[in-house]
Design a protein around this motif. Structure first.
Motif, PDB file in Angstrom:
ATOM      1  N   ILE A 315      -2.992   6.008 -38.069  1.00  0.00           N
ATOM      2  CA  ILE A 315      -3.048   7.247 -37.826  1.00  0.00           C
ATOM      3  C   ILE A 315      -4.301   8.028 -38.250  1.00  0.00           C
ATOM      4  O   ILE A 315      -4.669   7.985 -39.257  1.00  0.00           O
ATOM      5  N   GLU A 316      -5.184   8.098 -37.187  1.00  0.00           N
ATOM      6  CA  GLU A 316      -6.576   8.677 -37.523  1.00  0.00           C
ATOM      7  C   GLU A 316      -6.755   9.873 -38.396  1.00  0.00           C
ATOM      8  O   GLU A 316      -7.622  10.004 -39.132  1.00  0.00           O
ATOM      9  N   THR A 317      -5.808  10.759 -37.973  1.00  0.00           N
ATOM     10  CA  THR A 317      -6.012  12.024 -38.915  1.00  0.00           C
ATOM     11  C   THR A 317      -5.183  12.014 -39.914  1.00  0.00           C
ATOM     12  O   THR A 317      -4.617  13.157 -40.320  1.00  0.00           O
ATOM     13  N   THR A 318      -4.621  10.940 -40.499  1.00  0.00           N
ATOM     14  CA  THR A 318      -3.745  10.873 -41.472  1.00  0.00           C
ATOM     15  C   THR A 318      -4.234  11.531 -42.891  1.00  0.00           C
ATOM     16  O   THR A 318      -5.255  11.256 -43.294  1.00  0.00           O
ATOM     17  N   ARG A 319      -2.989  12.295 -43.408  1.00  0.00           N
ATOM     18  CA  ARG A 319      -3.227  12.617 -44.887  1.00  0.00           C
ATOM     19  C   ARG A 319      -2.090  11.650 -45.418  1.00  0.00           C
ATOM     20  O   ARG A 319      -1.099  11.458 -45.026  1.00  0.00           O
ATOM     21  N   GLN A 343      -9.571   9.340 -50.778  1.00  0.00           N
ATOM     22  CA  GLN A 343      -9.603   7.864 -51.140  1.00  0.00           C
ATOM     23  C   GLN A 343     -10.475   7.218 -50.389  1.00  0.00           C
ATOM     24  O   GLN A 343     -11.020   7.768 -49.185  1.00  0.00           O
ATOM     25  N   MET A 344     -10.945   6.037 -50.629  1.00  0.00           N
ATOM     26  CA  MET A 344     -12.034   5.245 -49.993  1.00  0.00           C
ATOM     27  C   MET A 344     -11.658   3.916 -50.251  1.00  0.00           C
ATOM     28  O   MET A 344     -11.363   3.558 -51.362  1.00  0.00           O
ATOM     29  N   THR A 596      -8.546  14.256 -44.488  1.00  0.00           N
ATOM     30  CA  THR A 596      -7.622  13.165 -44.276  1.00  0.00           C
ATOM     31  C   THR A 596      -8.307  12.046 -45.089  1.00  0.00           C
ATOM     32  O   THR A 596      -9.313  12.166 -45.917  1.00  0.00           O
ATOM     33  N   THR A 597      -7.630  10.984 -44.777  1.00  0.00           N
ATOM     34  CA  THR A 597      -8.191   9.666 -45.688  1.00  0.00           C
ATOM     35  C   THR A 597      -9.715   9.167 -45.033  1.00  0.00           C
ATOM     36  O   THR A 597     -10.213   8.309 -45.647  1.00  0.00           O
ATOM     37  N   ARG A 598      -9.980   9.778 -44.135  1.00  0.00           N
ATOM     38  CA  ARG A 598     -11.251   9.240 -43.484  1.00  0.00           C
ATOM     39  C   ARG A 598     -12.488  10.166 -43.945  1.00  0.00           C
ATOM     40  O   ARG A 598     -13.540  10.181 -43.519  1.00  0.00           O
ATOM     41  N   PHE A 599     -12.224  11.194 -44.903  1.00  0.00           N
ATOM     42  CA  PHE A 599     -13.092  12.156 -45.381  1.00  0.00           C
ATOM     43  C   PHE A 599     -14.343  11.602 -46.292  1.00  0.00           C
ATOM     44  O   PHE A 599     -15.402  12.152 -46.002  1.00  0.00           O
TER      45      PHE A 599
END
Length: 938
Positions: A315-319, A343-344, A596-599
């Motif tokens: 899920i690309e916009t996931t939190r 996270q990273m 999100t996790t992609r931030f």
């Protein structure tokens, strides 16, 4: 204090142990009979030791890995200094073992240690052994009380494939994907019940025929029964190649169904970021490579290991949110949530509480401020939290949860999906326990109760008394809490092993610091003990926590804690500066932002751009140019000698903090974020909305360089600079009192007028204006800071009105992300015919022991080709070629050897000649860039 005080506050005082209470109902929950063996390390070991002592449990012991011997030179680990009985410390080669055979040996060794030394229980903390079904079952079989979920719960909830099936039966929403790749692989070879029966007979597997004949059991579940029996017997019924073929097909099918989403591969036994990989769009062909990496990372490559890997929609916009779940095998309940989206590489960095009380307060605040859209988002978050808490409790009952576990979900706006349950205490568990305590009350006498504030204490209570414990009531302690993981990573957040902590300032008011005792001073000399950050363990050093009445209050306290924290050491790299910048970014933007996790990677890229621009500028040269312009502009208004002297006196006052911000891009990012409203750009030039001298004073405070008599000069404003700054602040404070200007802009307008204000003599006014010009002389140099932000578009990364974060497209560009990571942490300087190790760690030159080396002597490689793997702090990092060339000599050809940063790995001949700038060329380029920059600045 009264007995009632201790009953209500069971983690306040060391003497308020259950065994010392005088109420019969409370006394039955005494735990002093427990003699746990602690089989983990790190902050959780020290925490467990402290909690056990507070509970009156004094007969505990600990394992000590041989690898621990390298972290302290000629000294005991801090937690060992509190143990006055050496026979309670038991030495083992390591805590878990590197493969199945070693794990089995370690389990047997732990049982032997427990039996030989009178331990009756096991505490495994949050290490991977804590949710190893085989280990838990072995402890139970040996008659040891495992302080954590039982083996049945670990199996049903802990294995990611089993958990997803249970979730579906319990009505819990799950992420689209397949969880039975191994079963599907087996069914390709043995496609029906008859074939499975034949296989069972051929291999002598312990599978009941009745189960295989049961029509109510799905064929894939029957295949799982056969596989489980093969794991018990220690044999393989499929090859990794066959599994990879099945999973590749599943990835291809998911790509067809969800063409705009990436795909996540996840080992069923992974966790903490290990055993997971994300395949980009169109990368199905990389599935076999990624699966092998995953299996290597979680060490399930042995014969008889369960090698199942889940295929899930990413899920690309996931939190990433999780619910703290607890149960006693009969009842199950939740204790609020945590947002772990920051996270990273699947490694959590900053974790913040999510509570009903906090969200309700935030909704009221947003409504009062007229922020209707923000209030709507917060209301949806509240609804989602309540739904996840309900599902966590139901799932806990479905798996018979009898301890502490975590129900993990991904949240996509108004939707959420169950991801997995971690059947162990989490690293971030204190985020929850700082928000809620639990009150256990006698059902037959409501006046009899006790309160538990520690989840570790709760785990012991559940292990010791289980079903006797009534369902507790949760009690609010604080609305909000936040945890920053202090890790041994460099400025690009890459693991950085081998550094030595030589000094760490003491915890300050409001700081909750969880480490393994590193902060403890030598009890004999009261000096800090040096600590080596060994690569044998993960990168975590400590957990820093703060609490507050609101999320903003909590973040501001965290920023203050980090501001006052000082760490020094040889080759030491930590993410302390990163956290300071990140926390202040949210304070400056919107504390309720929903990253999100992609931030993190785009954020790091933006910080890298700041650093790149700062690297291009020559600050000393900029100061010289600004002084020349200032002197030329003021030559008619001021005596040149006095103005020149004023500028000379200010040089260190102004340049020292700027040099620090130029050197530390994460701190610069934080400074820019909280000072965004201090300036306005008018016609391309910076105009200050507040007095630059007050901003300068705030900057010294932000950098923890306040004047402290007797402090080292390197860590504070110099005394003569402090005197200059204080004179200026006193001047403007008095001037504001006399003129009663509304703000700095109004005061500047008044000072621009030659005519004196009413009631003030002309000579005094002329003197004031002259002093003002002198105090402000040279302050233009501060404008380089916001100008860097404007030049790089740093503020394009912003929070939208719906609390989502706008990430500019450029920050999502992978080549730019990689380039900025190298700006933040430049690779070692290599000769044109070498490839050097970018970090220390353990070297592997091939995918798996069965594979050929990635490259050999004489091989040609292209840019982006894999060259080797380095395992650093338990994470496997594949290193790719930065350019194309030919291998002339392999300098490290043995797998499993330790390499150091900057060590030559290959001698090569590059395809293209590498041009290196001379120092003179670099200086000229920086001056030219500085001239261009100053043209728009002054």
């Amino acid at each position: 204090m009264s007995n009632e005080y201790y009953l209500k506050n069971p983690l306040i005082h060391r003497d308020r142990r259950l065994g010392r209470r005088h109420i019969a109902w409370v006394n039955q929950f005494d735990c002093t009979h427990m003699r746990p063996l602690i089989i983990c390390r790190g902050p959780i070991r020290k925490e467990a030791m402290d909690v056990f002592e507070e509970m009156g449990i004094t007969g505990y012991g600990i394992l000590l890995s041989e690898k621990d011997s390298i972290v302290y030179q000629d000294a005991l680990a801090p937690e060992l200094r509190t143990l006055n009985e050496p026979d309670r410390v038991h030495r083992v080669p390591d805590y878990t073992g590197a493969n199945k055979e070693e794990r089995d040996q370690r389990i047997a060794q732990i049982i032997g240690i427990a039996k030989d030394n009178g331990y009756n229980s096991i505490f495994a903390g949050y290490g991977f052994m804590a949710e190893d079904e085989t280990m838990v079952a072995a402890m139970e079989k040996a008659g040891l009380n495992f302080i954590g979920p039982c083996s049945r719960t670990v199996h049903d909830a802990g294995l990611k494939d089993e958990a997803k099936r249970t979730a579906l039966k319990a009505g819990v929403s799950v992420t689209p994907g397949i969880d039975n790749g191994t079963a599907l692989t087996l069914l390709k070879k043995h496609p029906d019940v008859a074939a499975l029966k034949a296989l069972v007979a051929e291999r002598g597997l312990a599978v009941e025929t009745a189960a295989l004949d049961d029509d109510s059991i799905e064929l894939a579940d029957k295949a799982d029964l056969v596989l489980a029996a093969s794991y018990d017997k220690g044999i393989d019924l499929y090859t990794v190649d066959e599994l990879c073929e099945t999973l590749t097909g599943a990835v291809q099918k998911m790509a067809e169904d969800y063409p705009k989403n990436r795909v996540r591969l996840k080992a069923i036994s992974g966790g903490g970021g290990k055993g997971q990989r994300i395949l980009g769009i169109g990368e199905a062909h990389r599935t076999p490579e990624m699966v092998r990496e995953i299996l290597n990372e979680v060490k399930t490559t042995g014969v008889g290991d369960n090698k199942n890997v889940l295929v899930e929609l990413n899920i690309e916009t996931t939190r990433h949110q999780e619910i703290q779940a607890i149960g006693n095998g009969v009842w199950s309940m939740s204790m609020g949530g945590r947002d772990c989206s920051l996270q990273m590489h699947e490694q959590k960095l900053l974790e913040v509480s999510v509570t009903v009380e906090s969200l309700q307060a935030a909704i009221e605040q947003a409504e009062a401020a007229g922020q209707a859209e923000e209030a709507d988002v917060l209301r949806q978050d509240l609804q989602t939290l309540q739904e996840m808490e309900d599902e966590a409790a139901r799932f806990g009952e479905a798996v018979g949860l009898d301890s502490v576990s975590t129900f993990e979900c991904i949240v996509d706006r108004d939707k959420h999906f169950f991801m997995e349950m971690n059947t162990r205490i989490q690293v971030e568990h204190r985020v929850t326990e700082l928000c809620y305590a639990l009150e256990f009350t006698n059902p037959d006498a409501p006046e009899e109760s006790f309160v538990v504030e520690s989840l570790v204490e709760l785990m012991v209570l559940l292990a010791a008394h289980g079903e006797k414990l009534p369902r507790p009531r949760r009690i609010l302690r604080h609305n909000d809490s936040v945890e920053a993981r202090l890790n041994a990573t460099n400025q690009a957040l890459q693991p950085s092993a081998g550094g030595v902590i030589e000094y760490w300032s003491d915890a300050v008011d409001g700081e909750i610091r969880d480490d393994q005792g590193i902060s403890m001073h030598n009890p004999d000399t009261d000096v800090f003990m040096k600590y080596t950050l060994a690569g044998a363990y993960d990168s975590n050093i400590a957990l820093l926590l703060t609490v507050g009445d609101s999320r903003l209050d909590t973040y501001e306290r965290m920023a203050e804690v980090i501001r006052q924290t000082t760490m020094r050491g040889k080759d030491l790299a930590t993410n302390l500066e990163f956290h300071y910048g990140l926390v202040n970014w949210f304070i400056g933007q919107n504390i309720n932002a929903r990253p999100t996790t992609r931030f993190i990677v785009p954020y790091l890229t933006a910080v890298g751009e700041l650093k790149q621009k700062a690297n291009d500028l020559d600050l000393a040269y900029a100061w010289q140019q600004i002084c020349q312009v200032t002197l030329a502009a003021e030559q008619q208004a001021e005596p040149m000698g006095a103005l020149k002297h004023a500028l000379e006196r200010k040089q260190t006052l102004l340049l020292r903090p700027l040099e620090t911000l130029f050197r530390e891009p994460h701190i610069l990012a934080g400074w820019l974020s909280v000072n965004r409203d201090s300036y306005t750009v008018i016609d391309g030039k910076v105009s200050w909305n507040e007095n630059p001298l007050e901003l300068l004073a705030d900057t010294y405070h932000f950098l923890n360089m306040d004047f402290v008599p007797g402090a080292p000069a390197a860590s504070m404003i110099w005394d003569h600079d402090h005197e200059i700054l204080q004179q200026a602040l006193d001047f403007y404070n008095e001037l504001n009192n006399r003129l009663q200007a509304g703000d700095w802009i109004e005061l500047q307008s008044m000072l621009d007028e030659a005519a004196a204000p009413a009631g003030m003599e002309d000579t005094l006014w002329a003197s004031i204006r002259g002093a003002h010009r002198g105090f402000q002389a040279g302050m233009d140099v501060l404008a380089v800071l916001p100008s860097i932000a404007e030049a790089t578009g740093f503020f394009d990364l912003t929070v939208n009105s719906d609390l989502t974060i706008h990430i500019p497209e450029r920050l999502l560009d992978e080549p730019l992300q990689e380039a900025m990571a190298k700006v933040l942490v430049p690779p070692p300087v290599a000769k044109s015919d070498e490839i050097l190790a970018e970090s220390g760690g353990m070297f592997y030159g091939r995918e798996t022991p069965e594979h050929d080396a990635y490259v050999s002597k004489g091989d040609h490689f292209n840019a982006g080709d894999p060259l080797y793997i380095v395992e650093v702090m338990k994470m496997f990092n594949k290193v790719y070629a930065p350019f194309s060339g030919t291998i002339e000599e392999v300098l490290v050809d043995t797998d499993g050897v330790i390499i150091s940063k900057g060590q030559p790995i290959f001698r090569i001949t590059p395809d293209e000649k590498i041009v290196v700038e001379s120092p003179e060329e670099v200086a000229a380029r920086r001056r030219q860039a500085t001239d261009q920059f100053l043209a728009a600045l002054v």
